[in-house]
Design a protein around this motif. Sequence first.
Motif, PDB file in Angstrom:
ATOM      1  N   HIS A  73       0.823  -1.209   0.000  1.00  0.00           N
ATOM      2  CA  HIS A  73       0.000   0.000   0.000  1.00  0.00           C
ATOM      3  C   HIS A  73       0.857   1.258   0.000  1.00  0.00           C
ATOM      4  O   HIS A  73       0.426   2.316  -0.484  1.00  0.00           O
ATOM      5  CB  HIS A  73      -0.930  -0.004   1.211  1.00  0.00           C
ATOM      6  N   ILE A  74       2.094   1.162   0.494  1.00  0.00           N
ATOM      7  CA  ILE A  74       2.989   2.329   0.474  1.00  0.00           C
ATOM      8  C   ILE A  74       3.377   2.655  -0.967  1.00  0.00           C
ATOM      9  O   ILE A  74       3.341   3.817  -1.395  1.00  0.00           O
ATOM     10  CB  ILE A  74       4.237   2.051   1.329  1.00  0.00           C
ATOM     11  N   PHE A  75       3.734   1.619  -1.736  1.00  0.00           N
ATOM     12  CA  PHE A  75       4.044   1.809  -3.152  1.00  0.00           C
ATOM     13  C   PHE A  75       2.821   2.328  -3.906  1.00  0.00           C
ATOM     14  O   PHE A  75       2.937   3.212  -4.765  1.00  0.00           O
ATOM     15  CB  PHE A  75       4.523   0.481  -3.742  1.00  0.00           C
ATOM     16  N   ARG A  76       1.656   1.788  -3.580  1.00  0.00           N
ATOM     17  CA  ARG A  76       0.426   2.201  -4.260  1.00  0.00           C
ATOM     18  C   ARG A  76       0.124   3.678  -3.995  1.00  0.00           C
ATOM     19  O   ARG A  76      -0.188   4.431  -4.928  1.00  0.00           O
ATOM     20  CB  ARG A  76      -0.728   1.320  -3.787  1.00  0.00           C
ATOM     21  N   ASP A  77       0.233   4.099  -2.745  1.00  0.00           N
ATOM     22  CA  ASP A  77      -0.037   5.506  -2.419  1.00  0.00           C
ATOM     23  C   ASP A  77       0.966   6.433  -3.086  1.00  0.00           C
ATOM     24  O   ASP A  77       0.601   7.516  -3.579  1.00  0.00           O
ATOM     25  CB  ASP A  77      -0.007   5.700  -0.906  1.00  0.00           C
ATOM     26  N   PHE A  78       2.230   6.036  -3.112  1.00  0.00           N
ATOM     27  CA  PHE A  78       3.266   6.880  -3.707  1.00  0.00           C
ATOM     28  C   PHE A  78       3.039   7.049  -5.216  1.00  0.00           C
ATOM     29  O   PHE A  78       3.093   8.167  -5.744  1.00  0.00           O
ATOM     30  CB  PHE A  78       4.645   6.267  -3.440  1.00  0.00           C
ATOM     31  N   ILE A  79       2.786   5.952  -5.927  1.00  0.00           N
ATOM     32  CA  ILE A  79       2.609   6.009  -7.384  1.00  0.00           C
ATOM     33  C   ILE A  79       1.321   6.742  -7.750  1.00  0.00           C
ATOM     34  O   ILE A  79       1.307   7.577  -8.676  1.00  0.00           O
ATOM     35  CB  ILE A  79       2.626   4.591  -7.987  1.00  0.00           C
ATOM     36  N   LEU A  80       0.231   6.461  -7.048  1.00  0.00           N
ATOM     37  CA  LEU A  80      -1.022   7.140  -7.353  1.00  0.00           C
ATOM     38  C   LEU A  80      -0.931   8.640  -7.076  1.00  0.00           C
ATOM     39  O   LEU A  80      -1.485   9.457  -7.830  1.00  0.00           O
ATOM     40  CB  LEU A  80      -2.176   6.524  -6.551  1.00  0.00           C
ATOM     41  N   GLY A  81      -0.226   8.997  -6.028  1.00  0.00           N
ATOM     42  CA  GLY A  81      -0.012  10.421  -5.764  1.00  0.00           C
ATOM     43  C   GLY A  81       0.827  11.087  -6.842  1.00  0.00           C
ATOM     44  O   GLY A  81       0.563  12.235  -7.240  1.00  0.00           O
ATOM     45  N   TYR A  82       1.834  10.354  -7.333  1.00  0.00           N
ATOM     46  CA  TYR A  82       2.683  10.902  -8.397  1.00  0.00           C
ATOM     47  C   TYR A  82       1.902  11.084  -9.694  1.00  0.00           C
ATOM     48  O   TYR A  82       1.985  12.137 -10.339  1.00  0.00           O
ATOM     49  CB  TYR A  82       3.866   9.965  -8.622  1.00  0.00           C
ATOM     50  N   THR A  83       1.134  10.078 -10.094  1.00  0.00           N
ATOM     51  CA  THR A  83       0.367  10.193 -11.335  1.00  0.00           C
ATOM     52  C   THR A  83      -0.702  11.282 -11.232  1.00  0.00           C
ATOM     53  O   THR A  83      -0.966  11.996 -12.209  1.00  0.00           O
ATOM     54  CB  THR A  83      -0.295   8.849 -11.671  1.00  0.00           C
ATOM     55  N   THR A  84      -1.297  11.428 -10.061  1.00  0.00           N
ATOM     56  CA  THR A  84      -2.283  12.494  -9.875  1.00  0.00           C
ATOM     57  C   THR A  84      -1.626  13.860  -9.995  1.00  0.00           C
ATOM     58  O   THR A  84      -2.181  14.778 -10.628  1.00  0.00           O
ATOM     59  CB  THR A  84      -2.967  12.348  -8.508  1.00  0.00           C
ATOM     60  N   ALA A  85      -0.437  14.008  -9.400  1.00  0.00           N
ATOM     61  CA  ALA A  85       0.272  15.288  -9.485  1.00  0.00           C
ATOM     62  C   ALA A  85       0.637  15.625 -10.926  1.00  0.00           C
ATOM     63  O   ALA A  85       0.572  16.791 -11.343  1.00  0.00           O
ATOM     64  CB  ALA A  85       1.521  15.240  -8.611  1.00  0.00           C
ATOM     65  N   VAL A  86       1.011  14.616 -11.714  1.00  0.00           N
ATOM     66  CA  VAL A  86       1.349  14.862 -13.118  1.00  0.00           C
ATOM     67  C   VAL A  86       0.107  15.246 -13.917  1.00  0.00           C
ATOM     68  O   VAL A  86       0.135  16.183 -14.733  1.00  0.00           O
ATOM     69  CB  VAL A  86       2.031  13.618 -13.727  1.00  0.00           C
ATOM     70  N   LYS A  87      -1.009  14.563 -13.669  1.00  0.00           N
ATOM     71  CA  LYS A  87      -2.215  14.802 -14.466  1.00  0.00           C
ATOM     72  C   LYS A  87      -2.839  16.161 -14.179  1.00  0.00           C
ATOM     73  O   LYS A  87      -3.342  16.819 -15.109  1.00  0.00           O
ATOM     74  CB  LYS A  87      -3.237  13.704 -14.190  1.00  0.00           C
ATOM     75  N   ILE A  88      -2.815  16.614 -12.933  1.00  0.00           N
ATOM     76  CA  ILE A  88      -3.447  17.903 -12.619  1.00  0.00           C
ATOM     77  C   ILE A  88      -2.488  19.065 -12.785  1.00  0.00           C
ATOM     78  O   ILE A  88      -2.887  20.227 -12.638  1.00  0.00           O
ATOM     79  CB  ILE A  88      -4.015  17.892 -11.185  1.00  0.00           C
ATOM     80  N   GLY A  89      -1.208  18.759 -13.100  1.00  0.00           N
ATOM     81  CA  GLY A  89      -0.256  19.815 -13.376  1.00  0.00           C
ATOM     82  C   GLY A  89       0.331  20.500 -12.157  1.00  0.00           C
ATOM     83  O   GLY A  89       0.769  21.657 -12.245  1.00  0.00           O
ATOM     84  N   SER A  90       0.374  19.813 -10.996  1.00  0.00           N
ATOM     85  CA  SER A  90       0.960  20.418  -9.793  1.00  0.00           C
ATOM     86  C   SER A  90       2.478  20.288  -9.819  1.00  0.00           C
ATOM     87  O   SER A  90       3.060  19.752 -10.767  1.00  0.00           O
ATOM     88  CB  SER A  90       0.382  19.750  -8.550  1.00  0.00           C
ATOM     89  N   ASP A  91       3.120  20.762  -8.754  1.00  0.00           N
ATOM     90  CA  ASP A  91       4.581  20.728  -8.665  1.00  0.00           C
ATOM     91  C   ASP A  91       5.028  19.293  -8.355  1.00  0.00           C
ATOM     92  O   ASP A  91       5.029  18.861  -7.196  1.00  0.00           O
ATOM     93  CB  ASP A  91       5.054  21.699  -7.578  1.00  0.00           C
ATOM     94  N   VAL A  92       5.411  18.568  -9.398  1.00  0.00           N
ATOM     95  CA  VAL A  92       5.758  17.155  -9.243  1.00  0.00           C
ATOM     96  C   VAL A  92       7.049  16.992  -8.452  1.00  0.00           C
ATOM     97  O   VAL A  92       7.169  16.114  -7.591  1.00  0.00           O
ATOM     98  CB  VAL A  92       5.885  16.485 -10.627  1.00  0.00           C
TER      99      VAL A  92
END
Length: 623
Positions: free
Chosen positions: A208-227
């Motif tokens: 779940h740690i890997f899952r939270d990290f990757i999903l947070g990263y992909t969300t940050a890329v898709k919404i255009g935040s500071d990756v």
Amino acid sequence: MVALENLPLISRLRKRRRREEEKVYRREVKISFMDIVDYISYRYFSWLAAYLVKTFEMDRALKLAGINTYPVMYMSRVLMISTAFLLLGLYLDFWILLSGASIIIKVLMVIASLLIPVMVIAVGLAYPSTKISSRKEGIEAELPFFAAYLSIMSRGGVPVSVVIERVSKLKIFKAIREEAVMIKTKIKLLGKNPLDALEEHAIENPSHIFRDFILGYTTAVKIGSDVVHYLEIRTQDLFDRRLNDIRILAERMTLYLEIYLIVAVIATIVFYIFFTISSVLPAGTGGFQGTAQLVLYSFVVMPTINIIMLVMVDRARPKTPVVIKSHITALIFYSLPIALLSIPFIIAFTNMPDLLAGEAPTRIDIILVSSAVSIVAILASIPPALVYFHVTRINRGISLAISNFLRDLAETRKTGLSPEQSVVSLSTRDYGPLSDIVRRIATSIEVGIPLEQAVRKAVRNVRDWVSLSSLRFLVDSIEVGGGNPEVLDALARYTYGLVTIQEEFRKRTRIYVLMPYLGAIIVASATLLVLGYTIKTLEVVSPEAAGATVPAAGLGISILPPEDLGRVALILSLGVLLNSWMMGLMAGKIRDGSIGAGFIHSILLVVITLIIIILGVFMLPLP
């Protein structure tokens, strides 16, 4: 001509030629033995396998475990193996029942033939869960370093698809590399978008740690935040979490060591006292039944306990993808031949043939046999100890020097020098064990060798994972991001975090290396002391000649004859030598995480134990 073409023979030849021209070439498929087994398994066991898959949710378990096998086929194989063991057991039962074996052996064989197939099915059902746990532990152990690598690459403007491509080929990773290969397959083979492939793989991941990290990263890329900011924050959180995990692992190792001391020291002393007293009593009250138990405990039970504890301690230690195996090679190709060639010398220079023939061992015989066995153990331990010492001597302290080097490299880059020129300018500084590596890299750069090849040649003998991963990150950050000072400074910070994690674990486990030493010394001393004091006590109670029975406190007690006492002392001496040698392996496993370091401790403990045996033998009433 028209008449000829209308002939039946000509018509058949024309049709055959047309069929050969239209014939599609099919490659010959070779059927292997496993294909035949799979066919038989699926043909006869698929109906039961489908029920078990549905009952135990094996499809989800296999997916989380990363086992790319059709669930019904997997369970069919398990049932096939279980049936093979059942048939073999029934065949053996048939012949044993017809033989003249005792009723106890027949009952035990029937029970075993019925239990083994059930155990095979149980293992088959539990194997995916074991793989899930192993996959999860590997991912979470390497996740902070992957996050640091992804952060460095993102700061250099590298897209995630390139990062996945590079990680899938990096040997410094193991678990994360396997995950990257799976993601790469979904991108290249199935044509999925890199971010969608990442999300899908993260959702199916057991961590779940890997899952939270990757999903947070992909969300940050898709919404255009500071990756980059997100990655830096999450990387720091992952390093902090890893430090807490290291503390928990250290506490768990403490628990294992306490159990080990209770079993290997306290329980061993208690059993040795019991077996010793049972051995020195006459046959009617325990006698040589105690001697047989003493042999079984010394040479079967205690080595098994030591091996189990070595495995448990190994699982409690944090793992790295870089494993030193050179001492295993030295153990197989040098130590094993030495041990085998030493057997004739032991027989020649000791009284072993006569002792095996039943002659009573004297004090000199016990000392000679113990000394010969100790010399063999020491000679067999020297090759892996020297190899491991040579490998670790090169890597000792290099990870901290890497951290200082990267920090100086970041400061040098701020002056405007290129990354290659910065490395050349830093080659004159003293970085301890890293100085030779930096000089070799600088020399290769000066003669025109690319940075990646220069680093690969310089670190050929390095086996420290932190150093290898840091230099790999450095090369990639320079190649894809230009090696700007901010990236190098972040790399230096992450490397220092890796060093901190290692040093934290070493500090917490350093004191425990003394426990095997104390345990081996206590067991060796107490064993011979108990034997000596038991004989003296019985001499006081029964002052008659050895072997004579006199009434004492209403009981008939006789002292063990000197020849039998010598056999008990010899068994105890060899038993404590073996126990001390294996405790040395435990000390190395605790201190450095490898049995290679344990051979050095084994040599010291064997020497100490031999001295105790020589001193203790003179306390016994032996000829």
